[in-house]
Design an enzyme around this catalytic site. Structure first.
Site, PDB file in Angstrom:
ATOM      1  N   TYR A 169       0.828  -1.212   0.000  1.00 13.74           N
ATOM      2  CA  TYR A 169       0.000   0.000   0.000  1.00 13.74           C
ATOM      3  C   TYR A 169       0.864   1.265   0.000  1.00 13.74           C
ATOM      4  CZ  TYR A 169      -3.883  -3.040   1.564  1.00 13.74           C
ATOM      5  OH  TYR A 169      -4.832  -4.031   1.688  1.00 13.74           O
ATOM      6  N   HIS A 173       0.383 -11.529   2.064  1.00 14.72           N
ATOM      7  CA  HIS A 173      -0.600 -10.745   1.313  1.00 14.72           C
ATOM      8  C   HIS A 173      -1.187 -11.539   0.151  1.00 14.72           C
ATOM      9  CE1 HIS A 173      -1.730  -6.353   0.157  1.00 14.72           C
ATOM     10  NE2 HIS A 173      -2.716  -7.185  -0.033  1.00 14.72           N
TER      11      HIS A 173
END
Length: 267
Positions: A39, A97
């Protein structure tokens, strides 16, 4: 470790936008913050937390290890970098992730590195994200089911991911829902709007309540303080059995997140 049922997501939020979102959320009473290495906002999230004045021990912070850091050699150093950005000595939860593309790094290698990170005090719990039933089984075989705190998956009224959910429940792995509002698509659904009208609630509150009543943790994001405050009210909204049954009919396997070259072979 029990996964908190309600938190704040920070996907796609960066810079001053994510700082404002996190600070507003913490001011409203949020205590769960979800971020990720990819991110590129961990430093901003760390700044917002530091400036909020909320004691670290009151917070539950999640980050996720990106695919290039899944090897035994890279995982802990990358997590240490995340901790420095977040201005904390530990995170509460660290997830894989995405599974390693092409299984370049085995699930077992990454899970064992995560266990080592936990034993080193860098994270209090470890888990998975975007894992299929087969990949969940690989993780279980590697470190045991008791080490796996959650599998965070795309899950919303149009993608109810029942095969993964059922497998996880059989094994005792809690599910965290991301993209719970389906990029806003579900907010416009006539059936959900009707349920919201019946309960004098918002569509977002109905969807979040549906997910939590289904047993999933949720991490909705928002840049608007009013929406952050409104979403919190989903925690006290109790849907009827008929409401839950109606929302169940919306499932259409409408997957919104499936990056080419990254996504596994979905169930």
């Amino acid at each position: 470790m029990a996964i908190p049922a309600f938190g704040l997501g920070t996907f796609r939020l960066q810079g001053d936008v994510v700082i404002a979102s996190v600070k507003n959320a913490l001011g409203l009473g949020y205590r769960v913050i979800d971020t990720a290495q990819i991110y590129q906002n961990e430093a901003a999230v760390g700044q917002a937390i530091a400036e909020s004045g909320v004691p670290r021990e009151q917070l539950f912070i999640t980050t996720k290890i990106w695919t290039e850091n899944l090897s035994a050699e890279a995982l802990i150093p990358s997590l240490q970098q995340s901790l420095a950005k977040l201005r904390t000595e530990y995170v509460d939860l660290t997830l894989i992730h995405w599974p390693s593309p092409g299984a370049a790094v085995s699930v077992a290698e990454t899970m064992q590195a995560l266990v080592a990170a936990k034993e080193a005090g860098l994270t209090r719990a470890i888990g998975l994200s975007n894992f299929t039933t087969a990949l969940m089984q690989q993780a279980i075989d590697a470190v045991g089911v008791d080490e796996i705190a959650t599998n965070q998956i795309e899950l919303h009224p149009y993608l109810q991911n029942r095969k993964v959910v059922e497998f996880a429940r059989q094994k005792g792995i809690p599910i965290t829902s991301y993209m719970t509002l389906a990029y806003g698509k579900a907010l416009k659904d006539r059936l959900i709007q009707a349920i919201a009208d019946k309960h004098q609630a918002t569509p977002a509150q109905v969807i979040l309540a549906w997910a939590m009543q289904s047993g999933y943790a949720v991490i909705p994001s928002s840049t608007q303080r009013a929406n952050l405050e409104s979403n919190l009210k989903a925690r006290s909204l109790m849907l009827h059995a008929e409401d839950m049954a109606q929302i169940a009919t919306l499932d259409s396997n409408d997957r919104l997140v499936s990056p080419e070259g990254l996504a596994p072979a979905w169930d």
